[in-house]
Design a protein around this motif. Structure first.
Motif, mmCIF file in Angstrom:
data_model
loop_
_atom_site.group_PDB
_atom_site.id
_atom_site.type_symbol
_atom_site.label_atom_id
_atom_site.label_comp_id
_atom_site.label_asym_id
_atom_site.label_seq_id
_atom_site.Cartn_x
_atom_site.Cartn_y
_atom_site.Cartn_z
ATOM 1 N N ALA A 1 -8.763 -3.256 -13.596
ATOM 2 C CA ALA A 1 -8.489 -2.526 -12.357
ATOM 3 C C ALA A 1 -9.465 -2.896 -11.241
ATOM 4 N N THR A 2 -10.735 -3.113 -11.577
ATOM 5 C CA THR A 2 -11.728 -3.449 -10.544
ATOM 6 C C THR A 2 -11.419 -4.806 -9.923
ATOM 7 N N GLY A 3 -11.082 -5.785 -10.769
ATOM 8 C CA GLY A 3 -10.732 -7.099 -10.257
ATOM 9 C C GLY A 3 -9.460 -7.081 -9.433
ATOM 10 N N LEU A 4 -8.467 -6.310 -9.867
ATOM 11 C CA LEU A 4 -7.227 -6.207 -9.103
ATOM 12 C C LEU A 4 -7.479 -5.534 -7.753
ATOM 13 N N ALA A 5 -8.355 -4.543 -7.730
ATOM 14 C CA ALA A 5 -8.681 -3.871 -6.473
ATOM 15 C C ALA A 5 -9.361 -4.835 -5.507
ATOM 16 N N PHE A 6 -10.225 -5.715 -6.035
ATOM 17 C CA PHE A 6 -10.884 -6.712 -5.182
ATOM 18 C C PHE A 6 -9.849 -7.678 -4.611
ATOM 19 N N LEU A 7 -8.887 -8.077 -5.434
ATOM 20 C CA LEU A 7 -7.857 -9.005 -4.976
ATOM 21 C C LEU A 7 -6.996 -8.387 -3.885
ATOM 22 N N GLY B 1 -7.760 -5.646 -2.070
ATOM 23 C CA GLY B 1 -8.515 -5.023 -0.990
ATOM 24 C C GLY B 1 -8.336 -3.516 -0.929
ATOM 25 N N ARG B 2 -7.933 -2.904 -2.051
ATOM 26 C CA ARG B 2 -7.752 -1.446 -2.098
ATOM 27 C C ARG B 2 -7.792 -1.012 -3.559
ATOM 28 N N PRO B 3 -8.058 0.257 -3.830
ATOM 29 C CA PRO B 3 -8.091 0.726 -5.220
ATOM 30 C C PRO B 3 -6.730 0.550 -5.895
ATOM 31 N N VAL B 4 -6.772 0.343 -7.201
ATOM 32 C CA VAL B 4 -5.556 0.157 -7.990
ATOM 33 C C VAL B 4 -5.552 1.171 -9.124
ATOM 34 N N ASP B 5 -4.468 1.894 -9.233
ATOM 35 C CA ASP B 5 -4.279 2.845 -10.329
ATOM 36 C C ASP B 5 -3.469 2.125 -11.397
ATOM 37 N N LEU B 6 -4.083 1.864 -12.545
ATOM 38 C CA LEU B 6 -3.490 1.006 -13.555
ATOM 39 C C LEU B 6 -3.376 1.737 -14.894
ATOM 40 N N LEU B 7 -2.185 1.696 -15.476
ATOM 41 C CA LEU B 7 -1.976 2.145 -16.853
ATOM 42 C C LEU B 7 -1.711 0.900 -17.693
ATOM 43 N N PRO C 1 0.813 -1.226 0.000
ATOM 44 C CA PRO C 1 0.000 0.000 0.000
ATOM 45 C C PRO C 1 0.841 1.268 0.000
ATOM 46 N N LYS C 2 2.113 1.169 0.411
ATOM 47 C CA LYS C 2 2.975 2.351 0.441
ATOM 48 C C LYS C 2 3.411 2.799 -0.958
ATOM 49 N N ALA C 3 3.247 1.902 -1.949
ATOM 50 C CA ALA C 3 3.687 2.234 -3.305
ATOM 51 C C ALA C 3 2.871 3.404 -3.850
ATOM 52 N N ARG C 4 3.568 4.418 -4.339
ATOM 53 C CA ARG C 4 2.901 5.592 -4.887
ATOM 54 C C ARG C 4 3.025 5.587 -6.405
ATOM 55 N N GLY C 5 1.975 6.047 -7.054
ATOM 56 C CA GLY C 5 1.973 6.079 -8.500
ATOM 57 C C GLY C 5 1.290 4.858 -9.075
ATOM 58 N N PRO C 6 0.927 4.921 -10.343
ATOM 59 C CA PRO C 6 0.211 3.815 -10.980
ATOM 60 C C PRO C 6 1.132 2.642 -11.320
ATOM 61 N N ILE C 7 0.499 1.499 -11.541
ATOM 62 C CA ILE C 7 1.178 0.322 -12.077
ATOM 63 C C ILE C 7 1.105 0.402 -13.602
ATOM 64 N N PHE C 8 2.245 0.256 -14.254
ATOM 65 C CA PHE C 8 2.268 0.202 -15.711
ATOM 66 C C PHE C 8 2.296 -1.268 -16.123
ATOM 67 N N TRP C 9 1.315 -1.681 -16.932
ATOM 68 C CA TRP C 9 1.153 -3.085 -17.297
ATOM 69 C C TRP C 9 1.057 -3.184 -18.816
ATOM 70 N N VAL C 10 1.973 -3.918 -19.434
ATOM 71 C CA VAL C 10 1.986 -4.044 -20.885
ATOM 72 C C VAL C 10 1.979 -5.521 -21.266
ATOM 73 N N GLN C 11 1.149 -5.886 -22.263
ATOM 74 C CA GLN C 11 1.027 -7.255 -22.759
ATOM 75 C C GLN C 11 1.251 -7.285 -24.264
#
Length: 209
Positions: A54-60, A62-68, A31-41
């Motif tokens: 992002a919604t599924g990752l937030a459920f996993l 237990g907190r909001p996820v900022d995803l690029l 949770p201390k990580a600041r800034g979005p996660i950059f995810w490339v496939q």
């Protein structure tokens, strides 16, 4: 699990549909990580394994996820995007997915990512699906697979929280081994237990006669 020195880590999955590797990696994004996660496939990774949501990752977590999120055609494009993202201080983590064993993903490419990650102080993860464990400069290399979930405390017929078997089969500065791992949602961290040391290498064969 103690905080690691930021570098490049590879995670191998037994099948394209096994989500254990995703859970294992995300459980280490604190949770201390600041800034979005950059995810490339690359396109095959998205087609065979699905894209992150992002919604599924937030459920996993237990907190909001900022995803690029970025989808590209080729493995070479994934590697280029990861290297560029590792130079961006506004990001928190960089995650890439490459399908199979493309020629672009060689020792030199992984060395560039490892050095870029260490210089920037930003953790980089590379998911490898349908891939061989060929030569790589990744500082840690993991096999991660799902284990049967324990029952829910309030309903023994329902599956509980996910757990994973995590095998560190190659590392620099850490001893290889296998663990049963889980995500502690209360503290937002990965918990590793039941360590099984890696077996010693087999002795060389001796000629008879």
């Amino acid at each position: 699990m103690a905080d690691r020195f930021p570098t490049l880590c590879e995670v191998f999955s037994p099948t394209a549909t096994d989500g254990a590797a995703t859970g294992f990696v995300l459980a280490q994004i604190t949770p201390k990580a600041r800034g979005p996660i950059f995810w490339v496939q690359d396109r095959l990774s998205r087609h065979e394994g699905g894209r992150p949501h992002a919604t599924g990752l937030a459920f996993l977590l237990g907190r909001p996820v900022d995803l690029l999120y970025l989808e590209v055609r080729r493995a070479a494009d994934v590697l280029w995007a990861m290297e560029e993202a590792l130079g961006c201080p506004a990001l928190a983590h960089v995650i890439g997915e490459v399908w199979g064993d493309p020629p672009a993903l060689d020792f030199t490419a992984t060395k560039r990512l490892a050095l870029r990650s260490e210089r920037s102080g930003m953790q980089a993860w590379l998911f490898r699906r349908a891939a061989r464990t060929d030569l790589s400069a990744a500082r840690e290399r993991w096999h991660v697979s799902a284990l049967p979930s324990p029952p829910m405390p309030d309903d023994l017929r329902a599956p509980g929280a996910p757990i994973w078997q995590a095998e560190l089969f190659r590392a620099r500065g850490r001893m290889p081994g296998r663990w049963v791992a889980r995500h502690d949602t209360a503290n937002g961290r990965l918990v590793m237990g039941h360590h099984i040391p890696a077996p010693d290498p087999a002795p060389p064969l001796r000629a008879l006669g």
